[in-house]
Design an enzyme around this catalytic site. Sequence first.
Site, PDB file in Angstrom:
ATOM      1  N   LYS A  99       0.750  -1.177   0.083  1.00 30.59           N
ATOM      2  CA  LYS A  99      -0.213   0.154  -0.286  1.00 30.59           C
ATOM      3  C   LYS A  99       0.814   1.224  -0.045  1.00 30.59           C
ATOM      4  O   LYS A  99       1.884   1.205   0.457  1.00 30.59           O
ATOM      5  CB  LYS A  99      -0.784   0.113   1.019  1.00 30.59           C
ATOM      6  N   ARG A 152     -10.431 -11.614   1.585  1.00 30.33           N
ATOM      7  CA  ARG A 152     -11.400 -12.487   1.068  1.00 30.33           C
ATOM      8  C   ARG A 152     -10.690 -14.045   1.144  1.00 30.33           C
ATOM      9  O   ARG A 152     -11.432 -14.942   1.518  1.00 30.33           O
ATOM     10  CB  ARG A 152     -11.757 -12.170  -0.371  1.00 30.33           C
TER      11      ARG A 152
END
Length: 504
Positions: free
Chosen positions: A285, A359
């Site tokens: 990130k 996920r």
Amino acid sequence: MNLQITYGHQEQEPEADVILTFVTEQELQADAETGLALHPQLDDGLRQLYARGVYRAKPEETYVLPTLGLLPSPFVVYIGLSSEITAEKLRLAGAAAARAVQPLKAVHIRVLLPQLLVEGAEQYGTATAAQALSEGLILGTDSRQAIRREAKEGPGLGSVTIIPNDAAGAEIAAAWEEGIRRGQVYAEAVCYARELTNRPGNLLTPEQLAEEAEQLGAELDIECEVLDEWSAAEQGMGGLLGVGQGSSNPPRMIVLHYEGAPDDPTVWGWIGKGITFDTGGISLKKAAGMEEMISDMGGAAAVLGAMRIVGKLRPAVNIVAVIPAAENMPSDRALKPGDVITTMSGRTVEVVNTDAEGRLVLADGLTTAIQRGATHLVDVATLTGAVMVALGDVATGAISNNPELMGKVRDAGERSGEKVWELPSYAPYRKQLDSDAADMKNTGGRLAGTITGGLFIGTFAEERPWVHLDIGGTAWLSRSRGWESKGATGVMVRTLAELTSPSN
């Protein structure tokens, strides 16, 4: 949170530092001879402020007025209230009042209930009104506690006494007492979830989160099962292990079992994403704002907070709460884009972006819940930044395969004041997850990212009724709003708990 709320005149009650009283704009517009039921001179002073446009008594608008010896309490705080009362308006009014009181350094306050509240509560239930007001008072008082060398000075607000209107009878009193009790349990659970989410990543590793769950289970007599990395490997949890393999802090699969209705075949499966810190892994990130990634376990905090409510209120339901916990870190051991992993369900996944890690752990979380008997699944996760593009920080995005269950979740959100908006799940969105290297890939690209992320998780629901709640925009705020605090909000704690109410 040690704030205690009681109803009625209490024996040996300490003198109030502040009196809180509700006022509507219609009351200020009324004839001056119509008293506001506090003190003639104070009433007159407030009407003068209204005439000058200084105070309009708009919903949530507050005004502090010194009593100058006219009353035993040194201050009165007026809270604007709509003449059309709802539970959410009461919750917001309570939070506004709590924030107005804080600069006054009050320890003990009294809340005077107007006749409007006694009468209006009949529209939606007196206990509901009491719960909403209590939640607002507690949640509005709560704020993130910094870790400092010297503790914050002052005891802070300690007690609230809600004083009934003269017309309130025994039946109304019982309803208020019950509502206050529930409101206190609900709000304290939200504060607990906020504290967990605000905790720095070095003080809340996956192992420490598991210890927190074990302590909660022991405190509330809820069975807690923790699978370490070796047990996870034996059960084939490739999603959890893959995400966690880049960190020196190994992952944990946490399972809480609550059986409140042994003869009921329905078992709720609540699954909360527990990424205790998310760097993005190899798909790193940006540095700016990465410190807020301590909030990537907001889903896990919501599930633990909801289980705290369940443990205290003991509803007649069955719940399997699952928290896949891991740190997503870059290292020589970390997952790489292009790697293929095998999840607990046996499905293979091509990892095309290591920052789509939530996920992957939730895939194993759903399978864990199903293997332990869950029949209805709700997962909560700070899954995507894309949900903020669609809904901002106002509403939680939802994806579901079952309209009936989605309706129950939406209704629970309305009762708790937490907005939930369902996004479409058309078949073409699922095709974006098709892979040439495995059964599926872990991201469908930038387009419809919230939807495809949810549909990835839904693949592992195995056709059971399922709702995915993406709290990527609602779990963390840059400034306080209503009853939501700056930083972690504890969103979805009360919505999950509302799913256990008899109406569901």
